[in-house]
Design a protein around this motif. Structure first.
Motif, PDB file in Angstrom:
ATOM      1  N   LEU A 169       0.853  -1.194   0.000  1.00  0.00           N
ATOM      2  CA  LEU A 169       0.000   0.000   0.000  1.00  0.00           C
ATOM      3  C   LEU A 169       0.888   1.243   0.000  1.00  0.00           C
ATOM      4  CD1 LEU A 169      -2.419  -1.150   2.819  1.00  0.00           C
ATOM      5  CD2 LEU A 169      -2.785  -1.329   0.366  1.00  0.00           C
ATOM      6  N   GLU A 173      -2.796   5.247   1.477  1.00  0.00           N
ATOM      7  CA  GLU A 173      -3.635   4.078   1.724  1.00  0.00           C
ATOM      8  C   GLU A 173      -3.382   3.504   3.121  1.00  0.00           C
ATOM      9  OE1 GLU A 173      -4.054   2.552  -2.882  1.00  0.00           O
ATOM     10  OE2 GLU A 173      -2.410   1.816  -1.644  1.00  0.00           O
ATOM     11  N   GLN A 174      -2.101   3.456   3.478  1.00  0.00           N
ATOM     12  CA  GLN A 174      -1.781   2.980   4.837  1.00  0.00           C
ATOM     13  C   GLN A 174      -2.426   3.883   5.877  1.00  0.00           C
ATOM     14  OE1 GLN A 174       2.379   2.461   5.468  1.00  0.00           O
ATOM     15  NE2 GLN A 174       2.690   1.374   3.549  1.00  0.00           N
ATOM     16  N   ALA A 176      -5.067   5.740   5.524  1.00  0.00           N
ATOM     17  CA  ALA A 176      -6.520   5.587   5.530  1.00  0.00           C
ATOM     18  C   ALA A 176      -6.927   4.380   6.368  1.00  0.00           C
ATOM     19  CB  ALA A 176      -7.032   5.439   4.103  1.00  0.00           C
TER      20      ALA A 176
ATOM     21  N   ALA B 241     -11.025   7.929   0.716  1.00  0.00           N
ATOM     22  CA  ALA B 241      -9.760   7.209   0.535  1.00  0.00           C
ATOM     23  C   ALA B 241     -10.023   5.765   0.119  1.00  0.00           C
ATOM     24  CB  ALA B 241      -8.947   7.263   1.824  1.00  0.00           C
ATOM     25  N   PHE B 242     -11.025   5.134   0.735  1.00  0.00           N
ATOM     26  CA  PHE B 242     -11.326   3.733   0.422  1.00  0.00           C
ATOM     27  C   PHE B 242     -11.813   3.585  -1.010  1.00  0.00           C
ATOM     28  CE2 PHE B 242     -12.006   1.726   4.896  1.00  0.00           C
ATOM     29  CZ  PHE B 242     -10.690   2.021   5.182  1.00  0.00           C
ATOM     30  N   MET B 245      -8.882   3.642  -3.178  1.00  0.00           N
ATOM     31  CA  MET B 245      -8.134   2.384  -3.075  1.00  0.00           C
ATOM     32  C   MET B 245      -8.799   1.297  -3.910  1.00  0.00           C
ATOM     33  SD  MET B 245      -7.195   2.209   0.931  1.00  0.00           S
ATOM     34  CE  MET B 245      -6.405   0.621   0.976  1.00  0.00           C
ATOM     35  N   TYR B 283       4.508  -8.874   0.173  1.00  0.00           N
ATOM     36  CA  TYR B 283       5.308  -8.468   1.319  1.00  0.00           C
ATOM     37  C   TYR B 283       6.255  -9.580   1.743  1.00  0.00           C
ATOM     38  CZ  TYR B 283       3.118  -4.092   2.526  1.00  0.00           C
ATOM     39  OH  TYR B 283       2.700  -2.813   2.529  1.00  0.00           O
TER      40      TYR B 283
END
Lengths: 225, 513
Positions: A169, A173-174, A176, B241-242, B245, B283
């Motif tokens: 992210l 985004e992090q 949020a 924001a969502f 995303m 990750y």
């Protein structure tokens, strides 16, 4: 995008955002300062009145010094007068550095001009017109009044097992997701579910569990796996 | 309402920051907001002033109906914020519709709610009434209604500041001759609300100007406060924001293809089942540490990131200090003990120094003071001190050696040779010399003839004085006015000279020789 931030980019390429303070909160701070000064005057008058003429002379001297240098000294040393401190304000240079003595002197001695023609008439008009809410003294001294940064801005997250997000992210985004987790308790359950369901493509979870999944992401982002 | 069309940045703000955002909004659309307020307000004020006889009452009515002018502003703001800019004309055409909802309560008791710009959106934009409205307000107002009320009072103060500023500015710009007239005819009448005068137009103008300037900020500030409160309670910023995303995720999925997404999904599910977390996402891909490090070094070596510089400087090699084993209290006691030993000697030394300084001061004062006395040249005190007699006065030599032994005879001889000027000069010179050396008159070398005469008046007997005065007058006339005395007069002066000065002179010259 309309906002009250003043952007300043340092030579190192770091963008600073100064949250500017407008006339309403500054007027409140000024009123508090006036109250403090009046209290000092009352007490000083009461004490100095025992000294006769000498006391009266001393009182006038004290009034002169207090009226002119109270904001100068407080702002140069602590960045804010007591009234500003109460309202959570701070005075700084245009580039966000602490206020210098010369700037403090300039912006506060020019209060005379802002005070014209009637109780900060020009100062009020100037703060309403200027994009950075500057009064004339601020314009001359190159200073802005900002909100002091909140020292403990990190709020606790709801307890949840840390969970890595499915893909990397970016910063906003992090933020949020962390923000969502921090503020979940202030949303109604329905609203929290509604918000979480917006990220259904990411969480791949049913609506009831989406909130918890996001909390897990937030834990992972803050504390690591 | 489409949040993604909002033209202000949504973020968490404290109450005051929210109000500041309102100020920014008001500044952005100031002209339209101002007109929207001013048009109905001017109409109502003009109507009430022309219909109601009492000025005070007319202005009170215009002031009371303020919510009528404010509501279109709120409507405009709520549209403009989401990217729709209704024109002033359109707003005014739908004026009645905008103003109508819950009109009566708004201009009756809600009129006096100072924080009405914060409360109004609930009635006007959400259309809530009665119990629903008060419940909503109690949720929205938590921790905010106090600020809203205080903000309303502040705006009222701002308006009055602008009122005062207009009047004062008018006064300051008037010529000085009209100041008194202004105070008597305008200021005092404005303050005492006299009726039936033309002045009410001025009062209405001043009030309309300042209130119309403040109103957009008042309404926008309250509206922004309401907005910030809803943003906090409903997470508008998070919603925005969502949504972004999710959009980004969709694009990703479209780019990466469905297979990748499905793989990621299965891996993700496995990860959730197996503990500890198995490789589930990008990750957990094992990073190539060595490659990353070389890459970072390459980047850091670029000139943008500055350069390494080696400098050589000299530094003293510090000796190791003996460790102080005593604690600070011991040290302090040691210091005081040392002080106790040293203090008496120090005291004596200081005493001696102070006494010496005092003596020096007194000596200096005496010298200084006496020299001042000299400088002041006080008549009574000059006698006390021995003065060195001047060697010459206004160009005349006074030394005894420069004079002949028998002054009167020499003068007579000069007279007979027709040197009247030289004769008189000799007589006067000798008389002065006598006074200086023999009678010891305190004549300083800067004295004039007149001052000498005055000194003589004070110190010499009358007979001698009479002669000296005649001699001086003669000399002054001769020397400065070039009026030579007659030979008779000169001869008489020569003959009488010896009477007054000779005896002593000869006695003295005897002693000298």
């Amino acid at each position: 995008m309309i906002d009250t931030l003043r952007h300043y980019e340092t030579p190192e390429g770091i963008e600073l955002k100064l949250p500017l303070a407008g006339p309403a909160v500054r007027a409140s701070a000024w009123l508090i300062d006036i109250l403090i000064r009046s209290a000092i005057y009352l007490i000083a008058w009461w004490i100095l009145s025992f000294l006769g003429k000498v006391g009266r002379g001393g009182f006038l001297l004290m009034a002169f010094l207090l009226e002119w240098f109270y904001p100068v000294v407080f702002e140069a040393i602590r960045g804010a007068t007591p009234g500003k401190k109460v309202m959570g304000l701070l005075v700084c240079q245009d580039n966000g550095t602490p206020l210098s003595w010369s700037a403090s002197l300039l912006r506060n001695l020019l209060r005379v001009v802002d005070f014209l023609p009637f109780f900060y008439g020009f100062g009020l008009l100037s703060t309403l017109l200027n994009r950075d809410f500057k009064r004339l003294g601020d314009l001359a001294a190159g200073t802005v009044v900002v909100y002091a940064p909140d020292k403990n801005s990190e709020k606790p997250l709801p307890e949840q097992k840390p969970l890595p997000p499915p893909y990397p992210l970016d910063l906003t985004e992090q933020q949020a997701i962390t923000n969502f987790a921090e503020r979940s308790s202030s949303f109604s359950d329905a609203r929290a579910r509604e918000l979480a369901s917006l990220l259904a493509p990411m969480t791949q979870a049913p609506a009831e569990k989406a909130t918890n999944t996001l909390h897990g992401y937030a834990q992972w982002l803050r504390k690591g796996g | 309402m489409q949040i993604d069309k909002i033209s202000a940045r949504l973020r968490l703000r404290n109450n005051w920051e929210a109000i500041d955002l309102g100020f920014s909004l008001a500044r952005q659309w100031f002209l339209r907001l101002w007109l929207l307020w001013l048009v109905p307000a001017t109409i109502v004020t003009a109507l009430s002033l022309s219909l109601i006889d009492s000025v005070l009452l007319a202005l009170v009515v215009a002031w009371w109906l303020q919510p009528l002018y404010e509501r279109p502003l709120l409507h405009f703001l709520s549209r403009a914020l989401f990217g729709e800019y209704p024109s002033v004309r359109r707003e005014l055409r739908h004026y009645w519709q905008l103003v109508k909802p819950q009109l009566l309560v708004t201009i009756l008791w809600r009129r006096f709610h100072p924080g009405r710009s914060f409360v109004e959106p609930v009635a006007l934009l959400e259309g809530l009434k009665g119990k629903a409205r008060s419940q909503r307000l109690s949720v929205l107002g938590l921790g905010t209604s106090g600020t809203a009320i205080w903000f309303g009072l502040l705006c009222w103060l701002f308006g009055r500041t602008l009122d005062g500023s207009q009047i004062t500015l008018l006064y300051m710009l008037l010529p000085e001759e009209l100041n008194l007239w202004f105070m008597e005819n305008i200021a005092s009448r404005l303050l005492s609300w006299q009726q039936g005068e033309d002045l009410h137009w001025l009062a209405a103008l001043v009030w309309l100007t300042s209130t119309s300037l403040v109103a957009p900020f008042f309404i926008a500030g309250g509206f922004a406060l309401y907005l910030s409160r809803r943003t906090r309670l409903e997470g508008w910023d998070i919603e925005l924001a969502f949504r972004r995303m999710a959009n980004r995720q969709q694009k990703r999925a479209a780019n990466g293809g469905k297979a990748g997404a499905a793989l990621a999904l299965t891996l993700c599910l496995c990860g959730a089942l197996l503990a500890p977390p198995a490789p589930a996402s990008e990750y957990s891909k094992t990073p190539d540490l060595q490659a990353d490090k070389t890459l970072a070094e390459e980047i850091a070596a670029q000139p943008e990131f500055g350069e390494l510089e080696t400098r050589e400087v000299w530094r003293p090699i510090e000796k190791e200090k003996p460790k102080a084993e005593r604690n600070w209290f011991e040290k302090l006691r040691g210091f005081f003990e040392w002080l106790e030993k040293v203090l008496p000697a120090l005291g004596l030394f200081l005493k001696v120094v102070i006494v010496l300084l005092l003596v020096a001061l007194i000596v200096w004062l005496i010298i200084r003071f006496t020299s001042w006395l000299d400088w002041l040249n006080l008549p009574g005190k000059g006698k006390r001190r021995k003065q060195t007699p001047p060697s010459s006065l206004f160009g005349l030599e006074l030394g005894r050696e420069s004079l002949p032994d028998d002054v009167a005879a020499s003068a007579l001889k000069l007279l007979e040779n027709d040197h009247i000027r030289e004769a008189i000069s000799l007589l006067f010179r000798a008389a002065l010399s006598h006074m200086v050396h023999h009678s010891e008159l305190p004549i300083s070398d800067s004295s004039t003839e007149g001052e000498c005469l005055r000194l003589a008046e004070r110190h010499r007997p009358a007979s001698e004085l009479g002669y000296f005065r005649r001699l001086t007058d003669t000399w002054l006339l001769l020397a400065y006015a070039h009026q030579p005395p007659s030979a008779e007069h000169t001869r008489e002066l020569c003959q009488n000279w010896a009477q007054h000065y000779r005896d002593e002179r000869s006695a003295e010259s005897g002693s000298v020789s």
